[in-house]
Design a protein around this motif. Sequence first.
Motif, PDB file in Angstrom:
ATOM      1  N   ARG A  23      19.781-104.466  47.711  1.00  0.00           N
ATOM      2  CA  ARG A  23      20.969-103.916  47.773  1.00  0.00           C
ATOM      3  C   ARG A  23      22.250-104.559  47.556  1.00  0.00           C
ATOM      4  O   ARG A  23      23.260-104.216  46.771  1.00  0.00           O
ATOM      5  N   SER A  24      22.227-105.807  48.201  1.00  0.00           N
ATOM      6  CA  SER A  24      23.313-106.794  47.984  1.00  0.00           C
ATOM      7  C   SER A  24      23.424-107.282  46.461  1.00  0.00           C
ATOM      8  O   SER A  24      24.364-107.387  45.899  1.00  0.00           O
ATOM      9  N   ASN A  25      22.120-107.516  45.988  1.00  0.00           N
ATOM     10  CA  ASN A  25      22.041-108.055  44.619  1.00  0.00           C
ATOM     11  C   ASN A  25      22.580-106.963  43.724  1.00  0.00           C
ATOM     12  O   ASN A  25      22.956-107.359  42.709  1.00  0.00           O
ATOM     13  N   GLU A  26      22.483-105.673  43.954  1.00  0.00           N
ATOM     14  CA  GLU A  26      22.563-104.693  43.208  1.00  0.00           C
ATOM     15  C   GLU A  26      24.117-104.592  42.916  1.00  0.00           C
ATOM     16  O   GLU A  26      24.856-104.500  41.848  1.00  0.00           O
ATOM     17  N   VAL A  27      25.068-105.130  44.027  1.00  0.00           N
ATOM     18  CA  VAL A  27      26.453-105.132  44.103  1.00  0.00           C
ATOM     19  C   VAL A  27      26.683-106.026  43.137  1.00  0.00           C
ATOM     20  O   VAL A  27      27.877-105.964  42.468  1.00  0.00           O
ATOM     21  N   VAL A  28      26.139-107.317  43.246  1.00  0.00           N
ATOM     22  CA  VAL A  28      26.353-108.525  42.379  1.00  0.00           C
ATOM     23  C   VAL A  28      25.896-108.382  40.679  1.00  0.00           C
ATOM     24  O   VAL A  28      27.105-108.493  40.109  1.00  0.00           O
ATOM     25  N   LEU A  29      25.149-107.511  40.678  1.00  0.00           N
ATOM     26  CA  LEU A  29      24.697-107.081  39.102  1.00  0.00           C
ATOM     27  C   LEU A  29      25.706-106.003  38.449  1.00  0.00           C
ATOM     28  O   LEU A  29      26.051-106.367  37.494  1.00  0.00           O
ATOM     29  N   GLU A  30      26.202-105.109  39.294  1.00  0.00           N
ATOM     30  CA  GLU A  30      26.893-104.122  38.770  1.00  0.00           C
ATOM     31  C   GLU A  30      28.202-105.019  38.620  1.00  0.00           C
ATOM     32  O   GLU A  30      29.050-104.602  37.588  1.00  0.00           O
ATOM     33  N   LYS A  31      28.721-105.823  39.556  1.00  0.00           N
ATOM     34  CA  LYS A  31      30.234-106.606  39.017  1.00  0.00           C
ATOM     35  C   LYS A  31      29.810-107.549  37.874  1.00  0.00           C
ATOM     36  O   LYS A  31      30.760-108.052  37.361  1.00  0.00           O
ATOM     37  N   LEU A  32      28.679-108.247  37.931  1.00  0.00           N
ATOM     38  CA  LEU A  32      28.622-109.052  36.626  1.00  0.00           C
ATOM     39  C   LEU A  32      28.759-108.284  35.000  1.00  0.00           C
ATOM     40  O   LEU A  32      29.382-108.879  34.184  1.00  0.00           O
ATOM     41  N   LYS A  91      31.230-106.215  34.650  1.00  0.00           N
ATOM     42  CA  LYS A  91      32.644-106.106  34.567  1.00  0.00           C
ATOM     43  C   LYS A  91      33.523-107.544  34.588  1.00  0.00           C
ATOM     44  O   LYS A  91      34.738-107.499  33.891  1.00  0.00           O
ATOM     45  N   ILE A  92      33.204-108.530  35.035  1.00  0.00           N
ATOM     46  CA  ILE A  92      33.991-109.801  35.118  1.00  0.00           C
ATOM     47  C   ILE A  92      33.922-110.528  33.770  1.00  0.00           C
ATOM     48  O   ILE A  92      33.051-110.352  32.936  1.00  0.00           O
ATOM     49  N   ASP A  93      34.977-110.986  33.525  1.00  0.00           N
ATOM     50  CA  ASP A  93      35.180-111.647  32.166  1.00  0.00           C
ATOM     51  C   ASP A  93      35.040-113.227  32.175  1.00  0.00           C
ATOM     52  O   ASP A  93      35.220-113.971  31.204  1.00  0.00           O
ATOM     53  N   SER A  94      34.826-113.717  33.445  1.00  0.00           N
ATOM     54  CA  SER A  94      34.539-115.158  33.521  1.00  0.00           C
ATOM     55  C   SER A  94      33.318-115.523  32.578  1.00  0.00           C
ATOM     56  O   SER A  94      33.261-116.785  32.526  1.00  0.00           O
TER      57      SER A  94
END
Length: 313
Positions: free
Chosen positions: A186-195, A197-200
């Motif tokens: 579940r923690s990894n899912e949050v990271v993947l979803e954020k990936l 969106k980020i532009d870096s």
Amino acid sequence: MVRIYKTIDGAIHQIQEPEEGCWIALTNPTATEIFEFSEKFDIEVDDLRSPLDEEERSRIEVEDNYTLILVDVPMIEERNDKDWYGTIPLGIIVTGSMIITICLEDTPVLTRFMEGRVRSFFTYMKTRFIFQILYRNASMYLRYLRIIDKKSEQVEEKLHLSTRNEELIELLELQKSLTYFITSLRSNEVVLEKLLKIDSIKKYPEDTDLLEDVITENKQAIEMANVYSGILNGTMDAFASIISNNMNIVMKVLAIITIVMSIPTIVFSAYGMNVAGSGMPLSHSPWGFLLIIIFSVAISVVAAIILSKKRFF
């Protein structure tokens, strides 16, 4: 341990010094190595240390000259000569020229890359490399979940006739592993979803498709872990009752055996009393001893038949 890899002529090679487009793999680095890399690549010491903390949460941190991606990866821990499953953090630091991975121990997630057994893997294609690591990570979760499911089935077979707690403790350990997996996934899912969106981190169409595959695999792993966890919870409750019932059956059988065996004991005790032989039945008969034994056995057999008809056996 510090290992440096670079794709040269389409194949992965280990090199001695960092170069542009290389991959630096840090495995349980020493404090000296952490400070050296911090100064050399202008990376915060805390960001290099974070993946070495087993309790560190998954997250993404974007700095001026690098991006830190922290995810949990599955690992096998040996305790009491048995394999159990847990998770540890894996840090991926993406700079303008290279990728640095940091982990407490060697993980199968990265081993295949080091051995050059991953298709379309190039150290200089940083975005694809990151997504390939994450995809491999989600696949490892799925693999370990299937192993946990098979192990639970093997333990269940032993539990059917068990009156001990060892098998139940094994199921408890497997349940604990599933809990770790669910929390980490579940923690990894949050990271993947954020990936997404980020532009870096630059994304290309084919890399975006790969990231979506990673998210799909991760969600499938979460669903599998939840299903297995629910099944295991119900199984543990059921088999706790079965173990108790098996113990009750054993105690009932032992009690019946005690009752049947007590009948000859009573007869022999009566005939073994120190009283005058003239007052004891069959005391003057040469067949007295044999007749008493036959009488005691007959009464015991009758008692056993009566108890059997009443379904005490």
